[in-house]
Motif scaffolding. Structure first.
Motif, PDB file in Angstrom:
ATOM      1  N   LEU A  20      -8.092  -1.935   7.599  1.00 40.83           N
ATOM      2  CA  LEU A  20      -7.020  -1.290   6.851  1.00 40.83           C
ATOM      3  C   LEU A  20      -5.684  -1.966   7.140  1.00 40.83           C
ATOM      4  CD1 LEU A  20      -8.001   2.437   7.437  1.00 40.83           C
ATOM      5  CD2 LEU A  20      -8.183   1.157   5.291  1.00 40.83           C
ATOM      6  N   PRO A  21      -4.769  -1.981   6.153  1.00 41.16           N
ATOM      7  CA  PRO A  21      -3.455  -2.582   6.374  1.00 41.16           C
ATOM      8  C   PRO A  21      -2.485  -1.648   7.088  1.00 41.16           C
ATOM      9  CG  PRO A  21      -3.611  -1.821   4.121  1.00 41.16           C
ATOM     10  CD  PRO A  21      -4.955  -1.568   4.756  1.00 41.16           C
ATOM     11  N   GLY A  22      -2.817  -0.377   7.180  1.00 43.31           N
ATOM     12  CA  GLY A  22      -1.936   0.581   7.832  1.00 43.31           C
ATOM     13  C   GLY A  22      -2.490   1.981   7.686  1.00 43.31           C
ATOM     14  N   LEU A  23      -1.803   2.943   8.297  1.00 41.51           N
ATOM     15  CA  LEU A  23      -2.237   4.336   8.255  1.00 41.51           C
ATOM     16  C   LEU A  23      -1.071   5.250   7.914  1.00 41.51           C
ATOM     17  CD1 LEU A  23      -4.417   4.622  11.502  1.00 41.51           C
ATOM     18  CD2 LEU A  23      -5.231   4.406   9.148  1.00 41.51           C
ATOM     19  N   PRO A  24      -1.293   6.250   7.055  1.00 42.43           N
ATOM     20  CA  PRO A  24      -0.276   7.281   6.860  1.00 42.43           C
ATOM     21  C   PRO A  24      -0.085   8.059   8.157  1.00 42.43           C
ATOM     22  CG  PRO A  24      -1.948   7.347   5.130  1.00 42.43           C
ATOM     23  CD  PRO A  24      -2.471   6.449   6.209  1.00 42.43           C
ATOM     24  N   VAL A  25       1.142   8.512   8.382  1.00 45.46           N
ATOM     25  CA  VAL A  25       1.453   9.335   9.558  1.00 45.46           C
ATOM     26  C   VAL A  25       1.766  10.745   9.063  1.00 45.46           C
ATOM     27  CG1 VAL A  25       2.903   9.597  11.605  1.00 45.46           C
ATOM     28  CG2 VAL A  25       2.402   7.303  10.702  1.00 45.46           C
ATOM     29  N   VAL A  26       1.124  11.733   9.651  1.00 50.16           N
ATOM     30  CA  VAL A  26       1.320  13.129   9.246  1.00 50.16           C
ATOM     31  C   VAL A  26       1.751  13.963  10.449  1.00 50.16           C
ATOM     32  CG1 VAL A  26      -0.337  13.007   7.335  1.00 50.16           C
ATOM     33  CG2 VAL A  26      -1.125  13.684   9.622  1.00 50.16           C
ATOM     34  N   ASP A  27       2.482  15.044  10.174  1.00 52.16           N
ATOM     35  CA  ASP A  27       2.872  15.946  11.255  1.00 52.16           C
ATOM     36  C   ASP A  27       1.756  16.948  11.518  1.00 52.16           C
ATOM     37  OD1 ASP A  27       3.034  17.924   9.284  1.00 52.16           O
ATOM     38  OD2 ASP A  27       5.222  17.845   9.171  1.00 52.16           O
ATOM     39  N   GLU A  28       2.021  17.899  12.400  1.00 59.54           N
ATOM     40  CA  GLU A  28       0.971  18.842  12.798  1.00 59.54           C
ATOM     41  C   GLU A  28       0.513  19.740  11.654  1.00 59.54           C
ATOM     42  OE1 GLU A  28       5.003  20.555  13.560  1.00 59.54           O
ATOM     43  OE2 GLU A  28       3.985  18.686  14.065  1.00 59.54           O
ATOM     44  N   LYS A  29       1.336  19.862  10.598  1.00 56.65           N
ATOM     45  CA  LYS A  29       0.958  20.674   9.442  1.00 56.65           C
ATOM     46  C   LYS A  29       0.288  19.842   8.353  1.00 56.65           C
ATOM     47  CE  LYS A  29       4.574  24.107  10.181  1.00 56.65           C
ATOM     48  NZ  LYS A  29       5.766  24.776   9.592  1.00 56.65           N
ATOM     49  N   GLY A  30       0.178  18.543   8.581  1.00 59.56           N
ATOM     50  CA  GLY A  30      -0.449  17.677   7.596  1.00 59.56           C
ATOM     51  C   GLY A  30       0.502  17.060   6.597  1.00 59.56           C
TER      52      GLY A  30
ATOM     53  N   GLN B 162       0.846  -1.182   0.000  1.00 61.06           N
ATOM     54  CA  GLN B 162       0.000   0.000   0.000  1.00 61.06           C
ATOM     55  C   GLN B 162       0.884   1.235   0.000  1.00 61.06           C
ATOM     56  OE1 GLN B 162      -0.475  -2.259   2.843  1.00 61.06           O
ATOM     57  NE2 GLN B 162       1.349  -1.363   3.730  1.00 61.06           N
ATOM     58  N   ALA B 163       0.309   2.343  -0.449  1.00 60.18           N
ATOM     59  CA  ALA B 163       1.072   3.595  -0.466  1.00 60.18           C
ATOM     60  C   ALA B 163       0.120   4.775  -0.358  1.00 60.18           C
ATOM     61  CB  ALA B 163       1.895   3.705  -1.754  1.00 60.18           C
ATOM     62  N   PRO B 164       0.505   5.799   0.418  1.00 63.12           N
ATOM     63  CA  PRO B 164      -0.283   7.025   0.444  1.00 63.12           C
ATOM     64  C   PRO B 164      -0.278   7.674  -0.944  1.00 63.12           C
ATOM     65  CG  PRO B 164       1.270   6.950   2.279  1.00 63.12           C
ATOM     66  CD  PRO B 164       1.642   5.840   1.351  1.00 63.12           C
ATOM     67  N   VAL B 165      -1.394   8.295  -1.288  1.00 58.79           N
ATOM     68  CA  VAL B 165      -1.498   9.012  -2.563  1.00 58.79           C
ATOM     69  C   VAL B 165      -1.437  10.504  -2.256  1.00 58.79           C
ATOM     70  CG1 VAL B 165      -2.877   9.402  -4.636  1.00 58.79           C
ATOM     71  CG2 VAL B 165      -2.919   7.158  -3.515  1.00 58.79           C
TER      72      VAL B 165
ATOM     73  N   GLY C 250       5.511   9.499   7.640  1.00 59.68           N
ATOM     74  CA  GLY C 250       5.732   8.086   7.918  1.00 59.68           C
ATOM     75  C   GLY C 250       4.514   7.252   7.592  1.00 59.68           C
ATOM     76  N   PHE C 251       4.621   5.971   7.912  1.00 53.01           N
ATOM     77  CA  PHE C 251       3.516   5.039   7.711  1.00 53.01           C
ATOM     78  C   PHE C 251       3.613   3.983   8.792  1.00 53.01           C
ATOM     79  CE2 PHE C 251       0.959   1.706   5.787  1.00 53.01           C
ATOM     80  CZ  PHE C 251      -0.033   2.425   5.139  1.00 53.01           C
ATOM     81  N   ILE C 252       2.489   3.642   9.406  1.00 51.53           N
ATOM     82  CA  ILE C 252       2.475   2.558  10.393  1.00 51.53           C
ATOM     83  C   ILE C 252       1.550   1.463   9.875  1.00 51.53           C
ATOM     84  CG2 ILE C 252       0.694   3.709  11.814  1.00 51.53           C
ATOM     85  CD1 ILE C 252       2.210   2.281  14.237  1.00 51.53           C
ATOM     86  N   ALA C 253       2.116   0.267   9.728  1.00 51.95           N
ATOM     87  CA  ALA C 253       1.384  -0.856   9.157  1.00 51.95           C
ATOM     88  C   ALA C 253       1.168  -1.933  10.210  1.00 51.95           C
ATOM     89  CB  ALA C 253       2.164  -1.436   7.972  1.00 51.95           C
ATOM     90  N   ARG C 254       0.270  -2.852   9.894  1.00 50.59           N
ATOM     91  CA  ARG C 254       0.058  -3.995  10.789  1.00 50.59           C
ATOM     92  C   ARG C 254       1.365  -4.737  11.014  1.00 50.59           C
ATOM     93  NH1 ARG C 254      -5.723  -6.938   9.841  1.00 50.59           N
ATOM     94  NH2 ARG C 254      -7.008  -5.075   9.640  1.00 50.59           N
ATOM     95  N   GLY C 255       2.178  -4.823   9.967  1.00 47.18           N
ATOM     96  CA  GLY C 255       3.467  -5.504  10.092  1.00 47.18           C
ATOM     97  C   GLY C 255       4.380  -4.867  11.120  1.00 47.18           C
TER      98      GLY C 255
END
Length: 201
Positions: free
Chosen positions: A166-176, A106-109, A180-185
């Motif tokens: 979901l297999p994971g979530l995108p990680v964003v800073d306070e500005k959006g 998976q990858a953030p778009v 990073g990305f945190i996955a089930r793995g």
């Protein structure tokens, strides 16, 4: 802190309890997307795969630890900081080639300004054949998509991953900005570390 991002920008900010439902990616035709079903909880143990990560996790927790487990609480301790992302203007074929080359599922778009607009999940996308390959990523990505900040409790992340399948979530800073990305793995690798990490302390 959880956010929801889509083509219209940030649409939600708050805790996991208030996170809106996540809809399935838009499809060109009914039944076109290919999914990988999760094992049913009713599947007899004898029919489930043996060994691998699941068995390692059980083994790790049954062995004595040296110095006690290390407590992990925040996303920043488990996330992958270097993230493969795809552009919203890419074709499905181009995006899937990037995922395959990077060895990720998976990858953030990202939009034209580098802002998070969706999540492309390999297992939920159709094959990039002659009919689908030239279609835009936008037609197959999950959007709006949940995102999480580095200081979020990993237990809440696990709850959202399960609740929204979901297999994971995108990680964003306070500005959006994507950071990073945190996955089930990532959660599973933490569980089988030596000594195993106490995720739920």
């Amino acid at each position: 802190m959880f956010y929801i991002y889509g083509l219209g920008g940030r649409g939600y900010g708050g805790d996991a309890a208030g996170l809106p439902p996540v809809s399935a990616p838009r499809r060109l035709r009914a039944g076109e997307a290919v999914g990988v079903p999760a094992p049913s909880p009713d599947t007899p143990p004898a029919a489930r795969p043996q060994g691998g990560v699941a068995q390692d996790a059980v083994t790790a927790y049954t062995q004595p630890t040296r110095g006690g487990p290390r407590l992990v609480r925040r996303v920043s301790e488990l996330m992958t900081p270097r993230v493969l992302s795809v552009q919203v203007g890419a074709t499905l074929a181009e995006a899937l080639r990037e995922l395959d080359a990077g060895g990720v599922g998976q990858a953030p778009v990202l939009g034209a300004n580098g802002d998070l607009v969706g999540l492309l999940i390999r297992a939920r996308a159709p094959d990039a054949g002659a009919e689908n390959g030239a279609t835009p990523v936008q037609a197959h990505m999950l959007s709006p998509v949940p995102a999480v900040t580095p200081d979020t409790d990993v237990r809440h992340v696990a709850q959202v991953l399960l609740a929204h399948e979901l297999p994971g979530l995108p990680v964003v800073d306070e500005k959006g900005a994507l950071c990073g990305f945190i996955a089930r793995g990532d959660l599973l690798r933490a569980m089988v570390a030596e000594p195993p990490l106490d995720l739920w302390g």
